[in-house]
Structures are given as C-alpha cells and as structure tokens.
Design a protein around this motif. Structure first.
Motif, PDB file in Angstrom:
ATOM      1  N   SER A  78       0.852  -1.193   0.000  1.00 18.38           N
ATOM      2  CA  SER A  78       0.000   0.000   0.000  1.00 18.38           C
ATOM      3  C   SER A  78       0.884   1.238   0.000  1.00 18.38           C
ATOM      4  O   SER A  78       2.064   1.176   0.359  1.00 18.38           O
ATOM      5  N   GLU A  79       0.314   2.360  -0.411  1.00 15.01           N
ATOM      6  CA  GLU A  79       1.051   3.618  -0.363  1.00 15.01           C
ATOM      7  C   GLU A  79       0.099   4.796  -0.420  1.00 15.01           C
ATOM      8  O   GLU A  79      -1.029   4.684  -0.905  1.00 15.01           O
ATOM      9  N   PHE A  83       3.745   7.736   2.759  1.00 11.77           N
ATOM     10  CA  PHE A  83       4.366   6.462   3.127  1.00 11.77           C
ATOM     11  C   PHE A  83       4.132   5.390   2.071  1.00 11.77           C
ATOM     12  O   PHE A  83       3.184   5.452   1.290  1.00 11.77           O
ATOM     13  N   VAL A  85       4.225   0.951   2.073  1.00 12.96           N
ATOM     14  CA  VAL A  85       4.387  -0.285   2.839  1.00 12.96           C
ATOM     15  C   VAL A  85       4.828  -1.369   1.864  1.00 12.96           C
ATOM     16  O   VAL A  85       4.171  -1.605   0.848  1.00 12.96           O
ATOM     17  N   ARG A  87       6.378  -5.368   1.275  1.00 11.02           N
ATOM     18  CA  ARG A  87       6.546  -6.729   1.794  1.00 11.02           C
ATOM     19  C   ARG A  87       7.704  -7.392   1.052  1.00 11.02           C
ATOM     20  O   ARG A  87       7.720  -7.430  -0.189  1.00 11.02           O
ATOM     21  N   SER A 101      15.064   0.560  -2.430  1.00 12.55           N
ATOM     22  CA  SER A 101      14.317   1.611  -1.733  1.00 12.55           C
ATOM     23  C   SER A 101      14.910   2.987  -2.029  1.00 12.55           C
ATOM     24  O   SER A 101      14.172   3.955  -2.251  1.00 12.55           O
ATOM     25  N   TYR A 106      12.472   6.003  -1.352  1.00 18.48           N
ATOM     26  CA  TYR A 106      11.815   5.620  -0.097  1.00 18.48           C
ATOM     27  C   TYR A 106      12.851   5.699   1.031  1.00 18.48           C
ATOM     28  O   TYR A 106      13.898   5.054   0.973  1.00 18.48           O
ATOM     29  N   THR A 139       6.918  -3.194  10.275  1.00 22.88           N
ATOM     30  CA  THR A 139       5.538  -3.090  10.779  1.00 22.88           C
ATOM     31  C   THR A 139       5.016  -4.448  11.238  1.00 22.88           C
ATOM     32  O   THR A 139       4.401  -4.563  12.288  1.00 22.88           O
ATOM     33  N   GLN A 140       5.269  -5.502  10.432  1.00 22.98           N
ATOM     34  CA  GLN A 140       4.808  -6.838  10.790  1.00 22.98           C
ATOM     35  C   GLN A 140       5.604  -7.895  10.046  1.00 22.98           C
ATOM     36  O   GLN A 140       6.309  -7.598   9.079  1.00 22.98           O
ATOM     37  N   GLU A 180       7.497  -6.994   6.547  1.00 21.09           N
ATOM     38  CA  GLU A 180       6.856  -5.814   5.972  1.00 21.09           C
ATOM     39  C   GLU A 180       7.469  -4.551   6.580  1.00 21.09           C
ATOM     40  O   GLU A 180       7.707  -4.480   7.794  1.00 21.09           O
ATOM     41  N   PHE A 181       7.721  -3.550   5.729  1.00 19.85           N
ATOM     42  CA  PHE A 181       8.380  -2.305   6.137  1.00 19.85           C
ATOM     43  C   PHE A 181       7.533  -1.106   5.738  1.00 19.85           C
ATOM     44  O   PHE A 181       6.909  -1.104   4.668  1.00 19.85           O
ATOM     45  N   LYS A 182       7.544  -0.080   6.581  1.00 17.27           N
ATOM     46  CA  LYS A 182       6.876   1.184   6.273  1.00 17.27           C
ATOM     47  C   LYS A 182       7.937   2.252   6.089  1.00 17.27           C
ATOM     48  O   LYS A 182       8.658   2.608   7.026  1.00 17.27           O
TER      49      LYS A 182
END
Length: 345
Positions: A78-79, A83, A85, A87, A101, A106, A139-140, A180-182
């Motif tokens: 998502s974006e 931000f 996100v 995976r 990135s 990013y 994030t997760q 997963e990264f934000k």
C-alpha cells in the motif's frame, strides 16, 4: 528442494564450516514452512540459513540439516502521499532491498546500506547501522512458530526489539517467511541522520536530512574503509562483519574508562553504549593481529572484525575470538558478546 552435499564454507561469508547431513533449499514460503514442520516433527537437528553473513559453522556437522532460505521478491502492499508499505521475502538480499528503496526515493533504511545477509535474518538481532535499526521501519512479520502448522502475521511489537536484540534470540523459536516495512516519501531526501560519522563525512550538521543516494554512497564508502562491505578484492571482508556487539553499560560504569573511548547515549539515560573495537585494541590486539601460525586474524581495517585469511578453520576463528574475550575481560572487566550465530561448537 535440493539435498546435494555442499560445504557450508561456500554458503557463508566467513567461508568456514563442514558438510551437513543434507541441505533443503526452499524457494518459497510454503516450501520453507513445510520443511520446518516436517523437521520439528522428526526432532531432527536443523539450522535455517539464508545469506550466511552472520553465522560461523563448526567443521563437524554430520548430524545437522540445513534449511536454505532462497525465496525472493519485493512487493508494494500500500502507499499514499507520505508512506509506502513494502513486503519482502525472507531470502531476499538485504542490500539489494536497500538499494531498491533508495532508487525509488523511499527513506528510512539508507544508513543500513552495505549490510550483508538476507531480509528474513534482520529482525533476529534487530540489525542496524549509523543510527538506524530495522525495528524503526518493520511493521509486521509473517512467522511460523515452532510447533505450529500454520504461519501467523505478527506485529513488530511481538518480537520485543531492543539494541541488536529481539525475542527471536531469547526463546521465541520459528521461521520468518516475509517482513513488511513502512518507509517514508521525502522527495528523495533521507530521514534526519542520527549518525555523526555520516554527517561529519559529508560536511553536514547532525540531524540533517540528506539526499538518499548521497547517504547510501557515504555509508558504503565508510563501511568499505572498515572492510565491512563484502568484496572479492578485499581480503578483510572475508568475515561476518562485527564479531562482537558494542557493550551497553551503566553511565556510572562508563566513568571508569578513559575519556577518549567512544561512547553513545542510549534511550535509557542511565545507560551508554561503548566501543568494543576500542576495548579490543586497548587490550593489546592491534588491527591485523593473529595468533602465530593461525589463518584467522583481526581485520587490518577494523579491530571489531575477525577475518579468514585463507583456509582458516572454524576452530581457529573461535580460538582467536575466545582469546580476545579473555583479555578484554581481564583488562576492562567487560564480557564481549559474539554477534554471529556459532553453530555446532
């Protein structure tokens, strides 16, 4: 899945280690989870290996199975205007992901450029460098806990991240499938730099936001100057990066050391992080030191790195590490903790 016998010296950056009983290569998360579930049920001794940059294997591994994590891929989940996100599969190269990135503007990981290894390994010891840590942006994580037959997506808080540490080093057993990264969209600029080394190197003020590409280039140059970027042309890079973590001690204890010793304040104001490299050099181990007759040595560029000078055995690597620990403890009263996983010793 492949089970061909291969020496682990060819799959690790330290280039030591014997031949395991078998290697199971897992190119996707389902293969990874299936292999782990089967091995847990059988009580077979196994170790999960991806980039091999933070592991030192013993020579005798006849009773060990290796689960080789080779799943790769980066996906934008998502974006919005601020931000994105992302995976990333566990077996994906960490530095390739950081380069991606930066190329896409990013921000949040640029100071962690050049760190070897895989994405899935980074949460284990909350990998970081130059003022950034992966826990700042994770994030997760999709995680298969030992004894379970299904993976679960866990929030970052579940892994109890702290300095170079997480619950994954202290009893939480399982496998990472993806992380997963934000990350932030800052128009090609970095997050504020928390590293004086970077800002001094670039002639900028501490806390400055700098162009992402400039930060990445500076970090790669700084790391290369310490032999910390893996390169076939640099024998000092045949190792596993920092062999010991920088100790975290009380402010009161730190007053026992000379003023010139590097130290950094921690979020807990009663603690400071001190330089393991300084402790090593000032316990009588200059850069380039080796035990007479040994093919293991301290890097010529950085006292915190132990390197394989060509044909070293894992026993020689550990012999040097133990000698360093003993002398630092005797001289400074500090017990240095090894950073890499030591398997089979």
């Amino acid at each position: 899945m492949s089970n061909a016998p291969v020496s682990l010296s060819t799959l690790t950056t330290m280039q030591v280690g014997g031949v395991p009983s078998r290697i199971i290569s897992c190119g996707n998360t389902q293969q990874l989870y299936d292999a782990a579930i089967e091995l847990w049920r059988s009580d077979e001794k196994f170790h999960v290996l991806a980039g091999g940059s933070n592991t030192v294997f013993a020579e005798d591994l006849a009773d060990l199975t290796i689960v080789h994590v080779t799943n790769r891929g980066v996906e934008i989940v998502s974006e919005d205007a601020q931000f994105v996100v992302v995976r990333v599969q566990a077996g994906h190269s960490w530095d390739e992901f950081v380069a991606w990135s930066v190329a896409n503007d990013y921000a949040g990981m640029e100071a962690m450029s050049g760190i070897p290894g895989s994405v899935g390994a980074t949460p284990v010891q909350n990998v970081g460098g130059y003022g950034q840590e992966v826990s700042d942006v994770i994030t997760q994580i999709e995680f298969l806990e030992k004894g379970s037959v299904a993976s679960v997506v866990r929030p970052a808080s579940y892994f109890e991240f702290s300095y170079r540490d997480s619950a994954l080093k202290h009893g939480l057993e399982g496998l990472v499938g993806w992380v997963e990264f934000k990350l932030q969209k800052l128009a090609g600029m970095s997050v504020p730099m928390k590293s004086g080394q970077i800002t001094e190197y670039l002639g900028a003020q501490y806390g400055s936001a700098l162009p992402l590409e400039q930060v990445r280039k500076a970090v790669l140059e700084l790391r290369a100057s310490k032999g910390m970027v893996i390169s076939e042309s640099d024998p000092d890079s045949v190792g596993c990066g920092s062999f010991f973590t920088n100790p975290v001690i009380s402010v009161e204890k730190s007053l026992e050391f000379p003023e010139e010793m590097q130290r950094w304040r921690m979020p807990n104001e009663d603690q400071v992080k001190i330089s393991a490299g300084w402790l090593i050099e000032n316990a009588g181990f200059p850069k380039g030191y080796s035990i007479p007759g040994s093919k293991a040595g301290i890097s010529n560029k950085h006292a915190l790195a132990i390197t394989n000078r060509g044909g070293a055995s894992s026993a020689e690597i550990l012999e040097l590490a133990r000698l360093i620990q003993e002398r630092v403890a005797a001289r400074w009263g500090i017990n240095l903790i090894p950073e890499p996983n030591l398997i089979g010793f």
